[in-house]
Design a protein around this motif. Structure first.
Motif, PDB file in Angstrom:
ATOM      1  N   GLN A 157       0.811  -1.216   0.000  1.00  0.00           N
ATOM      2  CA  GLN A 157       0.000   0.000   0.000  1.00  0.00           C
ATOM      3  C   GLN A 157       0.845   1.267   0.000  1.00  0.00           C
ATOM      4  O   GLN A 157       0.575   2.212  -0.752  1.00  0.00           O
ATOM      5  N   THR A 158       1.889   1.306   0.833  1.00  0.00           N
ATOM      6  CA  THR A 158       2.732   2.502   0.899  1.00  0.00           C
ATOM      7  C   THR A 158       3.461   2.732  -0.419  1.00  0.00           C
ATOM      8  O   THR A 158       3.548   3.864  -0.908  1.00  0.00           O
ATOM      9  N   HIS A 213       1.055   4.063  -3.017  1.00  0.00           N
ATOM     10  CA  HIS A 213       0.740   5.470  -2.748  1.00  0.00           C
ATOM     11  C   HIS A 213       1.901   6.369  -3.172  1.00  0.00           C
ATOM     12  O   HIS A 213       1.694   7.436  -3.776  1.00  0.00           O
ATOM     13  N   GLN A 237       2.068   6.754  -6.912  1.00  0.00           N
ATOM     14  CA  GLN A 237       1.020   7.665  -7.382  1.00  0.00           C
ATOM     15  C   GLN A 237       1.429   9.113  -7.152  1.00  0.00           C
ATOM     16  O   GLN A 237       1.189   9.985  -7.992  1.00  0.00           O
ATOM     17  N   TRP A 238       2.048   9.365  -5.998  1.00  0.00           N
ATOM     18  CA  TRP A 238       2.528  10.717  -5.706  1.00  0.00           C
ATOM     19  C   TRP A 238       3.588  11.123  -6.739  1.00  0.00           C
ATOM     20  O   TRP A 238       3.570  12.246  -7.248  1.00  0.00           O
TER      21      TRP A 238
END
Length: 366
Positions: free
Chosen positions: A216-217, A220, A223-224
């Motif tokens: 998950q990290t 994320h 995506q950033w």
């Protein structure tokens, strides 16, 4: 002697990570026959190489890894029984303990809080069965149960950190060769202020390679990164799940390690590298109390200006996140932090380790 270790996997891999390390060390360094009972073999297989989750039991690295199934199979009770992190023993096994009367240990979670010294090794009698349970607290002082540390660990770490060949081979195995100013590993809980860290890195001058385990990290963060295509200071690399030995090497190789929970926290301390810890989130901000207790121990022998930066970095990560100036302060502190981290690991290693303390404690009952 035969020991049984019961492990109920509650959250991710922390519980099984600690139990697998302990089982192997008891077997390899103390000659103890260990059965490790695991309630979720499919999860444990991520950390135990070669484990077939469809089998009821397997002999791996000297340890009998067994499926803690329901109903629990009829087995002979061991001489020492460890229920890890307050997991409840199977009822049939618990009742069988009345005849065998083993040494019964409740291995607690690690904490740096001062009250741990007073509660370590305290007995508690089961109200119905009359069996005595002993509460064993890992910890940072001689009055506690010690920390998991294999006899060869620090020597292996030193050999790795002094060998450019070993480090190059490690990075090659991950498919990368870091050439940024700083390399950091990022292992955190989902609620961590990751955006603030990424934005702070992108707004400072020093290039950073941020290595994140798949999940998950990492998703994320990527995506950033996709949303900020013009920044060129931050490079993100996602890596597959690593074995415990490989994860140790990652910690040894990075300039700064973000870690969480218990297992990665302690391995980062033994790495002798700057680290920022994220304790498990608890109600009423109890995790912040645990954080402050650790920081008091971690920073107590550091120069006051360095201690201020080390504490500020931990508090930022566990509260509001990083600003660019706060991240710049972390980078500026890294040389002194590196020296402090190595000294801290060497001083911790002067204490008897967890496995040895368990063996010493249990032997007095035989």
């Amino acid at each position: 002697m035969r020991w049984d270790i019961f492990c109920s996997i509650i959250d991710n891999y922390g519980d099984i990570g600690v139990c697998w390390r302990l089982a192997r060390q008891l077997t390899c360094e103390h000659g103890i026959k260990v059965r490790l009972w695991v309630d979720q073999p499919s999860v444990a297989a991520k950390l135990i190489p070669g484990l077939d989750s469809t089998l009821a039991s397997q002999h791996i690295a000297g340890v009998d890894v067994c499926h803690w199934s329901s109903p629990f199979p009829p087995v002979e009770v061991a001489d020492v029984v460890i229920e890890a992190f307050a997991c409840e023993l199977p009822e049939t096994y618990l009742h069988a303990m009345q005849n065998r009367r083993p040494v019964w240990i409740n291995l607690e979670y690690l904490s740096a809080e001062s009250w741990v010294d007073d509660f370590h090794a305290k007995p508690s009698v089961h109200p119905q069965l009359g069996l005595t349970k002993h509460f064993f607290f890992p910890g940072f002082t001689p009055a506690c149960g010690g920390l998991i540390r294999e006899n060869h660990l620090l020597a292996e770490r030193s050999r790795f950190q002094q060998s450019k060949v070993s480090q190059a081979a490690f990075w090659h195995g991950l498919g990368m060769m870091p050439n940024q100013a700083y390399t950091i590993s990022l292992f955190c809980y989902p609620h961590a202020p990751v955006n603030s860290l990424l934005e702070a890195i992108a707004q400072t001058d020093q290039p950073v390679l941020c290595i994140i385990p798949q999940g998950q990290t990492a998703d994320h963060a990527m995506q950033w990164l996709d949303a900020h295509p013009t920044q060129d200071r931050l490079r993100i690399a996602t890596i597959p799940f690593l074995s415990q030995e490989q994860y140790d090497q990652l910690l040894w190789a990075c300039d700064l390690n973000f870690v969480r929970g218990e297992d990665s926290w302690i391995r980062a301390l033994w790495a002798g590298k700057p680290m920022i810890w994220q304790p498990y989130l608890q109600e009423e901000d109890t995790h912040l109390v645990k954080l402050e207790a650790f920081l008091q121990r971690y920073c107590q022998d550091s120069p006051s200006d360095l201690a201020i930066h080390m504490m500020a970095a931990h508090r930022a990560w566990n509260r509001h996140g990083f600003t660019p100036s706060a991240w710049q302060a972390v980078l500026a502190a890294l040389p002194g932090w590196q020296r402090q981290a190595q000294t801290y690991a060497e001083n911790l290693a002067k204490e008897t380790d967890l496995a040895a303390k368990l063996v010493i404690y249990c032997k007095k009952f035989f």
